[in-house]
Scaffold this motif. Structure first.
Motif, mmCIF file in Angstrom:
data_model
loop_
_atom_site.group_PDB
_atom_site.id
_atom_site.type_symbol
_atom_site.label_atom_id
_atom_site.label_comp_id
_atom_site.label_asym_id
_atom_site.label_seq_id
_atom_site.Cartn_x
_atom_site.Cartn_y
_atom_site.Cartn_z
ATOM 1 N N THR A 73 1.620 1.327 6.628
ATOM 2 C CA THR A 73 1.640 2.511 6.570
ATOM 3 C C THR A 73 3.184 2.940 6.702
ATOM 4 O O THR A 73 3.712 3.848 6.483
ATOM 5 C CB THR A 73 0.952 3.226 7.946
ATOM 6 N N ARG A 86 -6.144 2.983 1.941
ATOM 7 C CA ARG A 86 -5.785 4.809 1.828
ATOM 8 C C ARG A 86 -6.879 5.508 1.025
ATOM 9 O O ARG A 86 -6.949 6.684 1.392
ATOM 10 C CB ARG A 86 -4.470 5.049 1.140
ATOM 11 N N GLN A 87 -7.269 4.713 0.153
ATOM 12 C CA GLN A 87 -8.628 5.859 -0.754
ATOM 13 C C GLN A 87 -9.870 5.278 0.014
ATOM 14 O O GLN A 87 -10.295 4.502 0.240
ATOM 15 C CB GLN A 87 -8.449 5.109 -2.167
ATOM 16 N N PHE A 110 -5.111 11.487 4.024
ATOM 17 C CA PHE A 110 -4.379 11.107 2.579
ATOM 18 C C PHE A 110 -5.155 11.880 1.378
ATOM 19 O O PHE A 110 -4.473 12.527 0.415
ATOM 20 C CB PHE A 110 -4.615 9.584 2.162
ATOM 21 N N ARG A 111 -6.368 12.076 1.411
ATOM 22 C CA ARG A 111 -7.226 12.692 0.420
ATOM 23 C C ARG A 111 -6.964 14.107 0.537
ATOM 24 O O ARG A 111 -6.618 15.075 -0.707
ATOM 25 C CB ARG A 111 -8.560 12.564 0.719
ATOM 26 N N ARG A 165 5.393 2.355 3.177
ATOM 27 C CA ARG A 165 5.117 3.107 1.952
ATOM 28 C C ARG A 165 5.179 4.883 2.189
ATOM 29 O O ARG A 165 5.173 5.016 3.319
ATOM 30 C CB ARG A 165 3.375 2.595 1.668
ATOM 31 N N ALA A 196 -5.980 2.177 6.530
ATOM 32 C CA ALA A 196 -4.426 2.458 6.319
ATOM 33 C C ALA A 196 -3.870 1.616 5.013
ATOM 34 O O ALA A 196 -2.937 2.027 4.499
ATOM 35 C CB ALA A 196 -3.604 2.172 7.712
ATOM 36 N N VAL A 212 -8.573 7.961 8.740
ATOM 37 C CA VAL A 212 -7.154 7.716 7.965
ATOM 38 C C VAL A 212 -7.358 8.107 6.803
ATOM 39 O O VAL A 212 -6.574 9.091 6.166
ATOM 40 C CB VAL A 212 -6.815 6.114 8.012
ATOM 41 N N THR A 213 -8.189 7.855 5.997
ATOM 42 C CA THR A 213 -8.107 8.022 4.372
ATOM 43 C C THR A 213 -8.515 9.605 4.063
ATOM 44 O O THR A 213 -7.819 10.307 3.059
ATOM 45 C CB THR A 213 -9.291 7.272 3.767
ATOM 46 N N ILE A 253 -1.676 14.258 5.826
ATOM 47 C CA ILE A 253 -0.926 13.190 6.522
ATOM 48 C C ILE A 253 0.681 13.508 6.459
ATOM 49 O O ILE A 253 1.155 13.073 7.369
ATOM 50 C CB ILE A 253 -1.335 11.869 5.686
#
Length: 247
Positions: free
Chosen positions: A242, A164-165, A78-79, A245, A161, A74-75, A83
């Motif tokens: 999720t 996120r980080q 985002f990184r 946001r 989720a 997941v993260t 996503i």
């Protein structure tokens, strides 16, 4: 839509290096702990070894590695900003997380099933004890570890989720699984009251079913059912945040 999401997650899984490293580490831990326990627990000592002892490398340490893999699933998106592309292709975000649960959960179930069997076989051969490989204790490891792992994957995806980080999510995961419940358990009075309801205490009780100082309000199968409820709640919270946001 789900079929497309599953195909996308399968491609991501096979095209990134972290899942390969995680699976390799889990395999190494499973074999290493089984060999060490089997080799050093010989003679009369081997009769005091439970089936769950041989699978320690899988169920206690390896599963944490697989949870980290789920967090990264997941993260990492985002990184690296992928996503947004994922959500553009599949607008229903719950479907994206559901596909991740199927792909990463399925992989983890297969890996832990195979390694659990290998660990038990190695441990029995090296220790020379009379453990029944088709007895109730061994059978619980065969199916119990994959079920427990699948639920842990849901927790990893949920935490990933929510947070996120990557670093933050892994820290939360490690503190919870390795320290938090143990620390709570030693708090006078409060620890005794809360320990029966801590998720990983219940999971450990299900896998080992040994006598402990914790007074659980249900049997071992109640413990895994309780752990399953907590896992689904955390995964559900991951889906909720999720959807609420921005990507």
């Amino acid at each position: 839509m789900m079929v497309n999401a599953l195909n996308a997650e399968r491609i991501k899984l096979l095209s990134t290096k972290s899942p390969y490293w995680c699976v390799a580490i889990v395999a190494l831990l499973a074999i290493l702990f089984s060999v060490l326990i089997g080799a050093f627990a010989s003679g009369d000592d081997s009769e005091n070894i439970y089936a769950s002892d041989y699978t320690t490398g899988v169920s206690q340490i390896g599963v944490i590695v697989l949870m980290i893999m789920a967090v990264l699933a997941v993260t990492s998106e985002f990184r690296f900003g992928t996503i947004r592309t994922t959500y553009q292709a599949i607008p229903r975000r719950e479907v994206v997380l559901g596909a991740k649960a199927v792909i990463y959960g399925g992989l983890s179930v297969v890996v832990t099933l195979v390694l659990g069997i290998v660990a038990l076989l190695l441990g029995k051969v090296l220790s020379g004890n009379n453990m029944d490989l088709v007895g109730s204790d061994a059978i619980r490891q065969y199916w119990g570890i994959p079920v427990y792992t699948l639920l842990c994957i849901l927790i990893g995806l949920g935490i990933g989720a929510i947070v996120r980080q990557t670093a933050g999510a892994i820290v939360v995961l490690l503190i919870w699984t390795l320290a938090l419940e143990g620390i709570i358990g030693i708090i006078p009075k409060f620890g005794d009251a809360v320990s029966p309801y801590l998720p990983f205490n219940n999971a450990a009780r299900f896998l080992t079913e040994r006598d402990t100082s914790i007074d659980f309000p249900w049997n071992a199968y109640g413990s895994i059912a309780y752990f399953a409820v907590i896992s689904l709640i955390i995964f559900g919270l991951g889906v909720f945040f999720t959807k609420k946001r921005d990507a």
